[in-house]
Every structure is written in structure tokens, then in C-alpha cells.
Motif scaffolding. Sequence first.
Motif, short mmCIF file in Angstrom:
data_model
loop_
_atom_site.label_atom_id
_atom_site.label_comp_id
_atom_site.label_asym_id
_atom_site.label_seq_id
_atom_site.Cartn_x
_atom_site.Cartn_y
_atom_site.Cartn_z
N ARG A 177 13.12 16.68 -59.14
CA ARG A 177 11.74 16.05 -59.72
C ARG A 177 11.03 17.32 -60.44
NH1 ARG A 177 13.42 11.39 -58.60
NH2 ARG A 177 12.53 9.97 -57.17
N SER A 212 9.73 4.14 -54.92
CA SER A 212 9.86 3.11 -56.19
C SER A 212 11.17 3.34 -57.14
CB SER A 212 8.58 3.31 -57.15
OG SER A 212 8.58 4.59 -57.87
N TYR A 237 14.15 7.38 -52.05
CA TYR A 237 13.13 6.74 -51.28
C TYR A 237 11.98 6.27 -52.13
CZ TYR A 237 9.27 5.29 -48.51
OH TYR A 237 8.10 4.70 -47.59
N ALA A 241 27.04 3.69 -60.53
CA ALA A 241 27.33 2.48 -59.91
C ALA A 241 28.69 2.65 -59.14
CB ALA A 241 27.34 1.22 -60.74
N ILE A 301 24.85 4.30 -65.83
CA ILE A 301 25.11 3.21 -64.99
C ILE A 301 26.52 3.11 -64.32
CG2 ILE A 301 25.10 1.25 -66.14
CD1 ILE A 301 23.19 1.71 -62.97
N GLY A 334 21.04 -0.31 -56.27
CA GLY A 334 22.47 -0.61 -55.72
C GLY A 334 22.77 -0.52 -54.16
N GLN A 366 13.97 4.21 -55.52
CA GLN A 366 15.00 4.17 -54.28
C GLN A 366 16.16 3.11 -54.97
OE1 GLN A 366 14.99 1.88 -50.71
NE2 GLN A 366 15.80 3.85 -49.67
N CYS A 367 17.68 3.74 -54.67
CA CYS A 367 18.61 3.07 -55.25
C CYS A 367 18.64 1.52 -55.20
CB CYS A 367 19.76 3.55 -54.51
SG CYS A 367 21.29 2.89 -55.09
N PHE A 377 30.23 -5.91 -62.07
CA PHE A 377 28.67 -6.16 -61.59
C PHE A 377 27.94 -6.33 -63.12
CE2 PHE A 377 24.59 -4.31 -60.87
CZ PHE A 377 24.03 -5.32 -60.05
N ALA A 385 30.91 8.30 -51.49
CA ALA A 385 30.67 7.96 -49.97
C ALA A 385 31.87 7.40 -49.11
CB ALA A 385 29.52 6.78 -50.32
C1 HEM Z 1 19.00 5.34 -57.93
C2 HEM Z 1 22.17 6.90 -54.70
C3 HEM Z 1 25.10 3.23 -55.41
C4 HEM Z 1 22.27 1.82 -58.84
C5 HEM Z 1 19.68 5.98 -56.92
C6 HEM Z 1 19.09 7.20 -56.42
C7 HEM Z 1 19.98 7.60 -55.69
C8 HEM Z 1 21.07 6.73 -55.67
C9 HEM Z 1 20.09 9.17 -54.86
C10 HEM Z 1 17.73 7.95 -56.89
C11 HEM Z 1 16.78 7.53 -55.94
C12 HEM Z 1 15.27 8.00 -56.14
O1 HEM Z 1 15.03 8.84 -57.24
O2 HEM Z 1 14.47 7.74 -55.22
C13 HEM Z 1 23.37 5.95 -54.69
C14 HEM Z 1 24.27 6.13 -53.53
C15 HEM Z 1 25.11 5.01 -53.93
C16 HEM Z 1 24.68 4.28 -54.77
C17 HEM Z 1 24.54 7.17 -52.46
C18 HEM Z 1 26.33 4.62 -52.97
C19 HEM Z 1 26.68 4.96 -51.71
C20 HEM Z 1 24.59 2.47 -56.50
C21 HEM Z 1 25.23 1.21 -56.92
C22 HEM Z 1 24.44 0.99 -57.98
C23 HEM Z 1 23.39 1.91 -58.16
C24 HEM Z 1 26.58 0.47 -56.52
C25 HEM Z 1 24.55 -0.19 -59.10
C26 HEM Z 1 24.96 -1.45 -58.97
C27 HEM Z 1 21.12 2.49 -59.02
C28 HEM Z 1 20.18 2.44 -60.05
C29 HEM Z 1 19.11 3.48 -59.60
C30 HEM Z 1 19.90 4.22 -58.60
C31 HEM Z 1 19.92 1.36 -61.23
C32 HEM Z 1 17.98 3.84 -60.40
C33 HEM Z 1 16.80 2.96 -59.70
C34 HEM Z 1 15.37 3.39 -60.15
O3 HEM Z 1 15.07 4.39 -60.54
O4 HEM Z 1 14.41 2.52 -60.14
N1 HEM Z 1 20.87 5.74 -56.34
N2 HEM Z 1 23.50 4.97 -55.46
N3 HEM Z 1 23.46 2.75 -57.13
N4 HEM Z 1 20.87 3.55 -58.18
FE1 HEM Z 1 22.16 4.26 -56.49
#
Ligand code: HEM
Length: 779
Positions: free
Chosen positions: A328, A384, A382, A277, A273, A389, A386-387, A185, A284
Motif C-alpha cells: 500500500r 474491499s 482483507y 488466479a 489475472i 477468488g 479481499q481476494c 474460469f 498454496a
Molecule cells: C486479490 C491472494 C486465489 C482473484 C488478492 C489479494 C491477495 C490474494 C493477497 C489482495 C487482497 C487485498 O488487497 O486485500 C490469493 C491467494 C489465493 C488466491 C492466497 C489462493 C490460495 C485467487 C483466485 C482468483 C483470484 C483463484 C481468481 C479466480 C483475485 C482478484 C483479486 C484478488 C480478482 C482482486 C480483488 C480486488 O482488488 O477487489 N488475492 N488469491 N485469487 N484475487 Fe486472489
Amino acid sequence: SATQRNASGAGGCPFHGGDEPALAPDGCPVSPRAAAFDPFERPYQLDPAEALRWSREQEPVFYSPRLGYWVVSRYDDIKAIFRDNLTFSPSIALEKITPASREAQAVLESYDYGMNRTLVNEDEPAHMARRRELLEAFSPEALEAHAPVVRRLVREKLDAIIDRGRADLVAEMFWEVPLTVALHFLGVPEEDMEQLRRFSVAHTLNTWGRPSPEQQVEVAEGVGKFWQYSGEVLRKMQARPEGHGWMYDMIEKNRQKPDVVTDNYLHSMMMAIIVAAHETTALATANAFRQLLSRPEVWTDLCDNPALIPAAAEECLRHSGSVVAWRRIATRDAEVGGVTIPEGGKILMVTASANHDPAHFENPDELDIYRDNAVDHLTFGYGSHQCMGKNLGRMEMRIFLEEFTRRLPHLELEEQEFTFLPNTSFRGPEALWVRWDPAQNPERRDPAVRDAQRDFPVGAPSRQDIAREMVVAKVHAAAEGVLQLALEDPHGRRVPEWSPGSHVDLIVDDYVRKYSLCGETDDSYWLQVAVLREESGRGGSAWIHEHLKPGMPLRLRGPKNHFRLDETADRYVLIAGGIGITPIIAMADRLKRLGKPFELHYAGRSRSSMAFIERLERDHGDALRLYPKAEGARLDLAALLAEPRDGTLLYACGPERLLAALEAGTAQWPEGSLRVEHFTAEGALLDPGHEHAFEVELTDSELVVEVAADRTLLQALRAAGVDVPSDCEEGLCGSCQVEVVEGEIDHRDKVLTAAERAGQDRLMSCCSRAKGKKLVLAL
Ligand code: HEM
Ligand code: FES
């Protein structure tokens, strides 16, 4: 001190006494349980939701002296924090939760370690500017293109073990497939995968762990090397700009807009990342397989009905998510759940606890793959941040489950002790041993099984697929034109627990209709409903009356409750018209058990057409007033409602006419005294010829979404990647409610009261629209 308040909202310090209690930064003594809380000890490491049950119940926001953080455990409080990322900045999301020792610091410096802001820990306005630039790769079309890669990888790994009969799925594939998908990816060349895995573990321990002084140095070595490695990979990629993947999108944006996508951002992102990622998804998946396989009957349901896989994966993310806590920092003094967190206060939001909060999820500790609000979980965060990916993670989990349920339905979990990498936030078993008898592999008998894949659309699960298979156990006439059905599980299992006011949706062909549960709530093997034959209806009730026989299969959704009995009032008035008696009878049973005073007014055409009279007379004789019209009896609403009564709640169900009269008659009663349930949705459905398009601005996710004339707001939100739960999708149930910040609303639902509508601060997104050109929503 005066700044801290206890959970009941009374001012002042809640805890006194004891000798020399620990103090919070505001000088307030902390309670013994708060003082003892340590997320690195066994209870939290084994089950963070369970370890915080006491907090959810008694002290939902507390200061933990051992951690130096304010811990928050309830759903609403955590969501409120996620909503407001100006007051509660994410800047510490990747900070070392245990400060580095001097030696470890020296090691990190020797590697020029400079991990800084990425996306997840960036403040506004820089964060949103970047996020918007980088959204394209996550559109459903773009993600769809990765499904064949995921499928191929899972199959290769499964082929390698399918004849073996025993395996540790974590070691065999759960970490490597998500890592390979992540690299693909991102466009990062696949290199030494084992090394990357070790790096990830070091990064997790460094950021969210509490390594011992000796471990600190070792972890710092790993993290330093990872930082160097990320820099090298980045340089290699920059030298080959023709490559494809999300990191290449960033490299390109860095070239075009170096002030928005900065150099340090690129390097920090590269490192963060790779972990974000894959580790999240790997853990999970391991959690999901553990939970599902430890409930063989649920696993069997999935094998029999793969349409349930997306819902099951989502419920596993709720019940046993891979991210269990997120951070936070308060940028000013701010109140959370009645407690003032001082400026600079660091906050640990235990999302795993929020996901088990009974105020938001019915039977929260049960893994119920038929749950229809599982998407409300906070495992992806949750707002702005929120994940981004989430839909890639969901896709991988679903493909794993789909391949395994089809090719190894006889898979079993071995008895084993699970171990976890000690840290606050990332959670999943380090090994997962399973076994099966290869002689039973379905593909040995039928080779076509290997390739008979089933694909799921990208995004949140579709509620259409969430249906339970039941069997008709008993059918009998409860009154003229009313058929009472008892439904049971086909395998003789217990039926789900339900509370008074709950209903199920019966699905007969493409006819779906909701029926309140009217059996006794402690009856664990039957769900009972009463079906009125409606000649003017859509035909489903007539079909049920004519054709339904014991032994026949029937599909249903639920139980769910949108007509919940508030048990805190002093007195109750229950009012039923005709078949509306069904939810009311369960409420009467419950109130009697609670010993709460109530009256029950029941109107109908004639005694012979009024169901349950015998049972009511037997169980509720004193409270019961009957009004059979044929006998000239009439329910005198004017007299009943003349005097508004304090501390009294009215629950009513029946024909629309009766409910409208009650609404009018209780205008002078305190707001919220009348609770009703509607069963029809006149005027709620979309009529594209008469609608106009409008725009919605989403403050939490900072998006602008167009709602075309032929689409509902709910559909438009979902297409934009915003998960809003829904159930009836015709304005009856309240599950799709959204807060409105600005704009005039065209309400079409039957859920809100007149006062709630007048407030103009919420709407049902499945049916309501904008009066004008624009609405601003808190989403
Ligand atoms: C942010 C969980 C998979 C990319 C986050 C956050 C959590 C999370 C808790 C922080 C959210 C917040 O502050 O509100 C998870 C879980 C995943 C998963 C449980 C799988 C079951 C992925 C994958 C990718 C990814 C596969 C990428 C390809 C990102 C990115 C952010 C993020 C880029 C930052 C978004 C931002 O701050 O604008 N994720 N994630 N995540 N995740 Fe995931
Ligand atoms: Fe039921 Fe919108 S989904 S009111």
C-alpha cells in the motif's frame, strides 16, 4: 525527528548512537536490524514470518532503507491498513518493487508494455464500481459448477502417477491444474501451458523480485511477450463473444459500460489475472502438502477424518500462505502502530508475519488443524480488495487434499532442500518430491476407493467439522456430583498447549458443552476437565457420569481461551462459585508461578461438593478462603468489593447469580477490572417468530447485506462471502465480535460489559441484532 515514535509509544527517535546510522525519509535514524533487513536475503526467503519475529516483538513498524519501504509486521496494524484504503492506497500493489534498468525499460517499451490498473491496484470509487459489476461469477452456486472440472483434472494427473512410487508434485500437477482451472474460469482458451508458466515466473520476478542487471533484460522480454500474448488472446475472445467465463463477463461489461470497465483495464486484467488466479493457488497447495506431509501424525488425522480437510487447508493458508506480503502507499501522513508514515511512504505489509502474531493466534508457530480462528489469516488480504477468488482457491486445495488422502494415504515427503523464486510476495517450493509404495495403494485392493469422493461446501470451513479425537484415560470422583476426566491422544502424542482460562468443547452425540481445563498446564499428555452432574441440564452431563469409562473415545474442540489471564496486573482477586473453580484453579497455579499476589475466594454448598479443596489447600493455602454454605460460611461480596482497588484484576467464574452480583458490585471499579466467564446463553438464541429483518452496510467490503428474521447476522455475513470466525454461536465466547459504526444494537450476548454495550461500537454477530432497520459495520 519528532514524527517517528518507538514501539512503546514514547515520542522521539528511538535509536541513537552508532556511527552514521541510515536515515528514514523523515530524517530519523533507523535501528541496526531495520537497516540490515533485506527481503531478498536468505532468512526472509526461507521463512518470512520467522525473519520478522524480532520486528513483531520489538519494532513492529520500521523503515527499511534497503527496500525503501516501511515494513509492518503485526496483525492489528496490518489489518488497520487493509481497512482504510483511502489513506493507504493499493495503487502500488503491482508496481515493480525493483525499478527497471534503462535497458529493461527499452525492452518493455519495444513491446508497448502498458500494464496499468486492474482491480487489485485500483483506487475508489473506480474499484468498487468495477468489483460490483464482476461479482456474479464468484457466488457459491457459480463456483460449485467448477468443482467437477477441478476434480477431473486432479484425478487425471493422479492416475498418471499413482503406480510410479515417486514424483515431484509441483512439476506433475500443482501448477498445471490451477492454471487450467484458471483458464477455464476465465474462459481463456488453453494454449501453450509451459509458455504461460514461464510468463508467470517473469511477471513475478518483474513485479516482486530483484533481478540482476542481466536478468532484468531477460525478465523484461518475458513480460513484454506476456503483454503481447494477453492482448492477442483478448482480441480473439472479443471476436467470439458467445464464450463463457469471467473474462467474457468483463468483455460484456466493457461493451455496456466502457467508462467503468475500460479498454486498458481489460488488457491489464487479462495479464494480471492469469497469474493471480493460478500461481497463488499452485503455491498454496505446494505449501500445504509440504507442511502436512512433514507432520505424518497430522496427515494421518486427515486420512482418518476427511471432514477436517477444509480446516487443514485454511490453517495451512495461515501458517504457510502463498502470498506473504502485500503493498500500500500512504496518501497522507498517517500513524501505524505509533509510527507516523509520511505521505507518499510505501508500505510492505508482511501478512505472513501477521499470521504468526501471538497477539492474535494462540501458539502461532504451531500448525494446528483444529484451530478455530484460522480464517482470520490475512493471506487473502482483507476488506474491499479481499481476494475475490478465495473460494475457488480453497476449493482446489481441498480437492487436491481429498484425492491424495483417500488414494495415497501412505504418501511420504522425501528429504530435500526446498528452493523458492526470490521475491517479496509469492512463496512456495519450486519442487516437492514425494514417494510411496504403489503396492500399498488402497485402490489395488478395493477399486471403489478411486471414485469415493467427498465434496465440501463452498466457503470458509465449517466449525462443526473441527473436532479432535481423544480417549478417556482416567475417571474419578472429584467431589459429590463432580467427575474429573483425564483425556489423552489415542496415539499417545502430546496434547496441545493451553493457557489458564482455556476450555474445550466436549461433543457427546449432538450434545456440545464447554468445560474449562483444570489440570496442570505443564502436563503435556492429558487434558483434564471436571464435569458437574446437572439433573436439569440437556442430559449430556448425566450421560457422562453414567457411561464414561477409561478407554472410551471422545471428540472435542479446542483448547481455546476466551477467559485469558492478563498477566500484567499488580494484584488479583480470584472468585469461584461451585464448579466455577475449574478455570480459577489453573489461574491460581499460574499466578503462583509468576509470583503475583492474589486471593482466592471459593464458595460452594458443602466441603464434600466442592472439588479440588485438597489440591487448593496444598498449593494455595495462604491465598485460599473457603465458604461452604453448609457450615454457615458466606462470601461477603459487599465487603470484598467495597473499596475499588487500583492495579487489581478480578477473575470470576460460577453461577449466573454470582456473576450478576459481581457485575453490580464492581460498578465503581475501574472499567475492565472484572473478568468473568459465562457458561449458559439464556436469551441469546434466535426466535424467528419475534425477530425483524434488517439491513447491514459493510464499510470495509462496501457491501449491503439483508438479514432475514429467521437468520442470524453471522449467517447472513457468511452467505455474502464475508468470513467471520465464530465458536460458541450463542453469545458466550466473543469470537464473532464485529465493530459497529452506526445504528442501535440489540445486544444478546454475555460477553460485553455494561460499559462496552453502552458504547454501541461492537456486537457479537452470532446473536445480536439491530434494534431498528439498519446497522453499519466495519467489516
Ligand atoms: C486479490 C491472494 C486465489 C482473484 C488478492 C489479494 C491477495 C490474494 C493477497 C489482495 C487482497 C487485498 O488487497 O486485500 C490469493 C491467494 C489465493 C488466491 C492466497 C489462493 C490460495 C485467487 C483466485 C482468483 C483470484 C483463484 C481468481 C479466480 C483475485 C482478484 C483479486 C484478488 C480478482 C482482486 C480483488 C480486488 O482488488 O477487489 N488475492 N488469491 N485469487 N484475487 Fe486472489
Ligand atoms: Fe461466540 Fe458469537 S460465536 S459469541
